[in-house]
Design an enzyme around this catalytic site. Sequence first.
Site, PDB file in Angstrom:
ATOM      1  N   TYR A 150      53.165  23.344 -29.089  1.00  0.00           N
ATOM      2  CA  TYR A 150      52.223  23.832 -30.092  1.00  0.00           C
ATOM      3  C   TYR A 150      52.608  23.391 -31.504  1.00  0.00           C
ATOM      4  O   TYR A 150      51.790  23.498 -32.416  1.00  0.00           O
ATOM      5  CB  TYR A 150      52.131  25.353 -30.068  1.00  0.00           C
ATOM      6  CG  TYR A 150      51.760  25.975 -28.739  1.00  0.00           C
ATOM      7  CD1 TYR A 150      51.322  25.218 -27.643  1.00  0.00           C
ATOM      8  CD2 TYR A 150      51.862  27.341 -28.567  1.00  0.00           C
ATOM      9  CE1 TYR A 150      51.003  25.808 -26.443  1.00  0.00           C
ATOM     10  CE2 TYR A 150      51.537  27.941 -27.362  1.00  0.00           C
ATOM     11  CZ  TYR A 150      51.116  27.178 -26.299  1.00  0.00           C
ATOM     12  OH  TYR A 150      50.806  27.780 -25.106  1.00  0.00           O
ATOM     13  N   LYS A 203      58.127  28.107 -24.745  1.00  0.00           N
ATOM     14  CA  LYS A 203      58.124  27.247 -23.567  1.00  0.00           C
ATOM     15  C   LYS A 203      58.818  25.929 -23.886  1.00  0.00           C
ATOM     16  O   LYS A 203      58.539  25.324 -24.927  1.00  0.00           O
ATOM     17  CB  LYS A 203      56.685  26.977 -23.120  1.00  0.00           C
ATOM     18  CG  LYS A 203      55.916  28.220 -22.772  1.00  0.00           C
ATOM     19  CD  LYS A 203      54.441  27.901 -22.625  1.00  0.00           C
ATOM     20  CE  LYS A 203      53.590  29.098 -22.906  1.00  0.00           C
ATOM     21  NZ  LYS A 203      53.534  29.487 -24.313  1.00  0.00           N
ATOM     22  N   HIS A 233      57.357  24.838 -19.381  1.00  0.00           N
ATOM     23  CA  HIS A 233      55.918  24.828 -19.636  1.00  0.00           C
ATOM     24  C   HIS A 233      55.115  24.236 -18.476  1.00  0.00           C
ATOM     25  O   HIS A 233      54.022  24.708 -18.170  1.00  0.00           O
ATOM     26  CB  HIS A 233      55.622  24.056 -20.922  1.00  0.00           C
ATOM     27  CG  HIS A 233      54.362  24.476 -21.585  1.00  0.00           C
ATOM     28  ND1 HIS A 233      54.132  24.263 -22.913  1.00  0.00           N
ATOM     29  CD2 HIS A 233      53.246  25.097 -21.130  1.00  0.00           C
ATOM     30  CE1 HIS A 233      52.943  24.740 -23.255  1.00  0.00           C
ATOM     31  NE2 HIS A 233      52.377  25.248 -22.180  1.00  0.00           N
ATOM     32  N   ASP A 248      53.467  34.605 -28.386  1.00  0.00           N
ATOM     33  CA  ASP A 248      53.755  33.468 -27.517  1.00  0.00           C
ATOM     34  C   ASP A 248      53.578  32.161 -28.285  1.00  0.00           C
ATOM     35  O   ASP A 248      52.564  31.946 -28.940  1.00  0.00           O
ATOM     36  CB  ASP A 248      52.788  33.482 -26.329  1.00  0.00           C
ATOM     37  CG  ASP A 248      52.928  32.241 -25.471  1.00  0.00           C
ATOM     38  OD1 ASP A 248      53.904  32.163 -24.708  1.00  0.00           O
ATOM     39  OD2 ASP A 248      52.068  31.347 -25.580  1.00  0.00           O
TER      40      ASP A 248
END
Length: 170
Positions: A51, A76, A109, A46
């Site tokens: 990120y 996401k 997200h 994931d």
Amino acid sequence: MILNETYTLSNDVTIPKLGLGTWFINNKDAAEAVRQAVRLGYRLIDTAQAYNNEAGVGEGIRTCGVPREELFITSKIAAEAKSYADAKKAISDILSKTGLDYLDLIIIHAPQPWKKWRNKTQRYFSENVEVWHALEEAYKAGKVRAIGVSNFLEDDLKNILEHCEIKPMG
């Protein structure tokens, strides 16, 4: 063993019950983290635009020694992407940065940009519908095997359900 257990989504795609979350793994360390996780038996990886490690995650996926079709890759769309055009670009960027032909799951997200998180006066209902339509389009085009949402409240989810052609596949 839990690493071999799966759930079945509403469109009959199976998703592993346990996966490697890459939040807080920086881009330069992500490839090795993915390779190590796959060596240990993880098959779900994931990541997310937020990120900032999708290139490293993609490298790890491509170099882990396990065929792509045996892995389940989730990303996401950034919570700040709140238009059809932004979401369409986000999907393209995710695929480009990871270097993958498709993802197994892409989700929105969050229903609001993080800086406006849980702002009760600015709810982004119409904007999330636009983002959802971009996800539906990517799903139909085979760029993603399943689509969904994350961090949505009940009324955020009801809004999507009232305006979608394809339901979230949770």
